[in-house]
Design an enzyme around this catalytic site. Sequence first.
Site, PDB file in Angstrom:
ATOM      1  N   CYS A 123       0.874  -1.176   0.000  1.00 17.25           N
ATOM      2  CA  CYS A 123       0.000   0.000   0.000  1.00 17.25           C
ATOM      3  C   CYS A 123       0.903   1.215   0.000  1.00 17.25           C
ATOM      4  O   CYS A 123       1.492   1.566   1.018  1.00 17.25           O
ATOM      5  CB  CYS A 123      -0.914   0.006   1.217  1.00 17.25           C
ATOM      6  SG  CYS A 123      -1.970   1.475   1.323  1.00 17.25           S
ATOM      7  N   GLU A 156      -3.477   0.770  -6.446  1.00 14.82           N
ATOM      8  CA  GLU A 156      -2.473  -0.227  -6.781  1.00 14.82           C
ATOM      9  C   GLU A 156      -2.315  -0.251  -8.294  1.00 14.82           C
ATOM     10  O   GLU A 156      -3.239   0.123  -9.027  1.00 14.82           O
ATOM     11  CB  GLU A 156      -2.868  -1.602  -6.248  1.00 14.82           C
ATOM     12  CG  GLU A 156      -1.716  -2.565  -6.130  1.00 14.82           C
ATOM     13  CD  GLU A 156      -0.536  -1.994  -5.379  1.00 14.82           C
ATOM     14  OE1 GLU A 156       0.418  -1.530  -6.049  1.00 14.82           O
ATOM     15  OE2 GLU A 156      -0.564  -1.987  -4.143  1.00 14.82           O
TER      16      GLU A 156
END
Length: 254
Positions: free
Chosen positions: A2, A121
């Site tokens: 992340c 992402e």
Amino acid sequence: MCGRFAVTTDPALLAEKIKAIDEATGTTERASEPNYNVAPTTTVATVVSRHSEPDDEPTRRVRLMRWGLVPPWVKAGPDGGPDNKGPLLINARADKVATSPAFRGSAKSKRCLVPMDGWYEWRPNPDNAAGKKTAKTPFFMHRDDGEPLFMAGLWSVWKPDTEADPLLSCTIITTDAVGELAAVHDRMPLMLAERDWDDWLNPDAPLNTELLTRAPDVRGIELREVSRLVNSIRNNGPQLLEPAEPEPEQITLL
């Protein structure tokens, strides 16, 4: 992994929503403005559970911290700040937090939640016909009902000396991605349901490793391809969350 996320809830409203004490509003740090492209070292709102007095019950508190954990044993640099020569500790693997020297101290009693609207992402794409690498495709992962996500995290207090103000910093725990999320990236933040918050945050209880090893429940999590504008941290605004426009059709003239 992340490495970028979005958060638009004001810390004061967050504290009211989750029945926590607001320790963020009125501080010199600012995190009240919506941030659609949160990057490492940004100040973010976190949720902790702490005592006011040694013998009272711990209570939830919303605190501001720097994203990128600084272990308490890090030495001060020439400018008085932490002398971090290694990578920023923005993520901690769920299977390493109890044993890693950087995280095991925090895992014992300094566990937190990192609220967010969702995270970004990037999915790798096949090389083009000429064998050159193509740009990765960004996706935004979020709850389908628009409610915030609460990610498991760790936090730390760093002070170069007794006279300086402490630096609070945090990291987001990651785990193996599952379901459709695994097609984008093999790692994802460790999401915690509300029923697990107090167990995770309790500073008087040992680390519940079952919360770290449980397979994530990704029901209700949606993936949305978004614009490559998010690639640059200079870009920040709600347009980053909009669905990506389709690529123009390539026409070959004969």
